[in-house]
Design a protein around this motif. Structure first.
Motif, PDB file in Angstrom:
ATOM      1  N   TRP A 204       0.817  -1.216   0.000  1.00 49.50           N
ATOM      2  CA  TRP A 204       0.000   0.000   0.000  1.00 49.50           C
ATOM      3  C   TRP A 204       0.851   1.267   0.000  1.00 49.50           C
ATOM      4  CZ3 TRP A 204       0.337   3.654   3.846  1.00 49.50           C
ATOM      5  CH2 TRP A 204       1.001   3.288   5.025  1.00 49.50           C
ATOM      6  N   LYS A 205       2.120   1.149   0.378  1.00 52.26           N
ATOM      7  CA  LYS A 205       3.000   2.318   0.406  1.00 52.26           C
ATOM      8  C   LYS A 205       3.498   2.714  -0.981  1.00 52.26           C
ATOM      9  CE  LYS A 205       4.716   1.410   5.085  1.00 52.26           C
ATOM     10  NZ  LYS A 205       5.927   1.158   5.910  1.00 52.26           N
TER      11      LYS A 205
ATOM     12  N   ALA B  97      -0.428   3.254  -6.472  1.00 46.00           N
ATOM     13  CA  ALA B  97      -1.341   2.323  -7.146  1.00 46.00           C
ATOM     14  C   ALA B  97      -1.646   2.830  -8.546  1.00 46.00           C
ATOM     15  CB  ALA B  97      -2.632   2.182  -6.345  1.00 46.00           C
TER      16      ALA B  97
ATOM     17  N   ASP C 225      -7.178  -0.878  -6.939  1.00 46.04           N
ATOM     18  CA  ASP C 225      -6.183  -0.963  -5.877  1.00 46.04           C
ATOM     19  C   ASP C 225      -6.293   0.162  -4.856  1.00 46.04           C
ATOM     20  OD1 ASP C 225      -5.001  -3.220  -6.931  1.00 46.04           O
ATOM     21  OD2 ASP C 225      -3.661  -2.070  -8.225  1.00 46.04           O
TER      22      ASP C 225
ATOM     23  N   HIS D 226      -7.382   4.588   3.777  1.00 43.84           N
ATOM     24  CA  HIS D 226      -6.280   4.218   4.664  1.00 43.84           C
ATOM     25  C   HIS D 226      -6.446   4.938   5.982  1.00 43.84           C
ATOM     26  CE1 HIS D 226      -2.365   2.649   5.730  1.00 43.84           C
ATOM     27  NE2 HIS D 226      -2.090   3.839   6.217  1.00 43.84           N
TER      28      HIS D 226
ATOM     29  N   ASP E  43      -1.495   9.142  -2.584  1.00 44.29           N
ATOM     30  CA  ASP E  43      -0.515   8.252  -1.961  1.00 44.29           C
ATOM     31  C   ASP E  43       0.326   8.931  -0.875  1.00 44.29           C
ATOM     32  OD1 ASP E  43      -1.262   6.000  -3.493  1.00 44.29           O
ATOM     33  OD2 ASP E  43      -0.055   6.694  -5.170  1.00 44.29           O
TER      34      ASP E  43
END
Length: 488
Positions: A232-233, A236, A241, A245, A267
């Motif tokens: 997840w870091k 995406a 995806d 968070h 992100d």
């Protein structure tokens, strides 16, 4: 120099091909090899901008970074950017070729395989190994004729294939064995091995399943790869995806637009421990306790504005603003915040003019050339550096542009409302700049505590180590074959 290549195909979309290629690229780079990523055909609205002013899929940009390279249009020569359920913008070697209906595209791919091979061979001439990523699944036999994304390209370039299955979605034995069954003999022979991705639990529990796949297909196993929890870091690419968070007290709410594009803006915010990013799906109201409502980019601004209103999110956004909340619109989201969007020639869909959300005193006209460029900016007040990219149609003007909060190449960029709580900008990627992100979050009363780029690098190293442990990379390199370059 002898350049080798191997192609990573999957039993379906979203089985982890992009992540596997990124991890392999970093692992091979750490072994001292010059490695380049390549995807002949991609479908994504989350594009990256290259230094030569072109567009490629963001996954290939991440893979380039993993390989220690700058993104280049040759890494993804054909990019499809969906605009409707049945049509997409076609980008060839970084440049927009036009918009095509799905049926028309499938019937006529004139010149696309040639462009893909040209880019592939040009890229291969500069590196030790090329890691090729397929798209979707080679088992879609109805698409085999004219295919340039999977076996059609593998055949044309004469490269071996490794097949990846995803155990997390269930039925991985049937995924891989079924693919073996439906492929014709020539395509089947091109596959040299398989791997199983996204395993959770005790690996030994799948020893029998792995051996059954090898027995039924005749393909060797290159490994069973456990779930990589830090994925997840990494940025995406696929809308499938992106996910909410949970972090800390600062709440950023994002309406999930139907044609959301370039959502990598989220992100760096999601990476902040003090920030909770909540992506709100259709049919749900935007929560009333947001610090910031962020309206992301869109591949079809007017269409997504209609969609936003159909969910009632326009009412939620206006109520959020009345309560003293902050609103940020990026690219298409910026255009939606204005008084009007005028598309006289139908470049964004049907010709017409619609009212915007009215939170910024600006007007957008969808005209002129598409702007695709990497950009360096500074904040207008604090002189904080901002790096990003522009990728949009349309020009926006109006009174609130006089309060632009960024300076880009000496000119004002974006707009801000008189109360300072509504902002818009065409600049994607601005939150990757640590100092800017810290200043922005500080304006919301919260703190930034991470370095985003350093975190991505650490995660790529961790992914490479993960694959070194669970994937037989030595065997993969042995199975890679020299590229037969065309005769001069």
């Amino acid at each position: 120099m002898t350049t080798k290549a191997i192609m990573i195909q999957g039993t379906g979309s979203n089985v982890g091909k992009s992540m596997i290629v990124a991890g392999l690229a970093r692992a091979l780079k750490r072994r001292g090899l010059s490695v380049a990523p390549f995807k002949p055909q991609n479908m994504s609205n989350n594009a990256a901008v290259t230094a030569d002013g072109g567009e490629i899929g963001r996954a290939q940009a991440l893979q380039a970074r993993a390989a220690g390279l700058l993104p280049h249009t040759d890494m993804n020569p054909v990019l499809l950017k969906p605009e409707t359920d049945t049509g997409a913008q076609v980008i060839v070697q970084g440049k927009r070729r036009g918009t095509r209906a799905a049926g028309s595209f499938m019937r006529d791919k004139a010149g696309l395989l040639e462009a893909a091979l040209e880019s592939f061979h040009r890229l291969a001439a500069q590196h030790d190994i090329v890691l090729i990523e397929g798209a979707g699944s080679p088992a879609e036999t109805n698409l085999r004729k004219g295919d340039i994304a999977n076996m059609g390209f593998a055949e044309a370039a004469d490269v071996p294939v490794i097949l990846i299955g995803d155990i997390h979605r269930g039925g991985v034995i049937a995924q891989i064995v079924g693919t073996h069954t439906v492929l014709d003999a020539a395509d089947r022979a091109r596959i040299k091995g398989f791997a199983v991705n996204r395993f959770r639990g005790d690996l030994s529990l799948f020893d029998g399943g792995r051996d059954d796949i090898a027995r039924w297909t005749g393909w060797p196993s290159l490994g069973v790869v456990p779930w990589f929890w830090e994925a997840w870091k990494l940025p995406a690419e696929d809308m499938m995806d992106i996910a909410s968070h949970k972090g800390g007290a600062c709440k950023v709410v994002v309406p999930q637009l139907e044609r959301m594009a370039n959502f990598d803006d989220l992100d760096p915010l999601a990476a902040e421990p003090d920030v909770t990013v909540e992506i709100v799906p259709p049919g749900r109201a935007l929560p009333g306790d947001a610090d910031l409502v962020l309206i992301p980019g869109s591949k079809s601004t007017i269409g997504d504005l209609t969609y936003l209103r159909a969910q009632g999110w326009d009412i939620d956004i206006l109520a959020h603003h009345r309560r003293g909340g902050h609103v940020l619109g990026l690219c298409g989201g910026y255009q939606m915040l204005g008084q009007s969007i005028d598309d006289p020639e139908g470049v964004d869909g049907r010709p017409g003019k619609v009212a915007g959300l009215g939170l910024l005193d600006v007007h957008t006209v969808m005209a002129g050339d598409k702007r695709v460029t990497l950009s360096e900016a500074v904040t207008r007040d604090g002189n904080l550096p901002v790096s990003g990219y522009e990728i949009h149609m349309g020009r926006t003007t109006g009174a609130d542009c006089a309060r632009a909060w960024l300076m880009l190449e000496g000119r004002p960029e974006g707009a801000m409302s008189a109360d300072g709580r509504v902002r818009g900008s065409y600049l994607h990627g601005l939150f990757t700049s640590d100092a800017f992100r810290a200043g922005f979050l500080g304006g919301l009363g919260h703190e930034s505590t991470v370095g985003y780029d350093a975190g991505v690098e650490e995660t790529l190293d961790a992914l490479a180590a993960h694959l070194e442990q669970y994937l037989d990379i030595d065997q993969l390199l042995h199975l890679a074959e020299p590229i037969p370059f065309p005769a001069d």
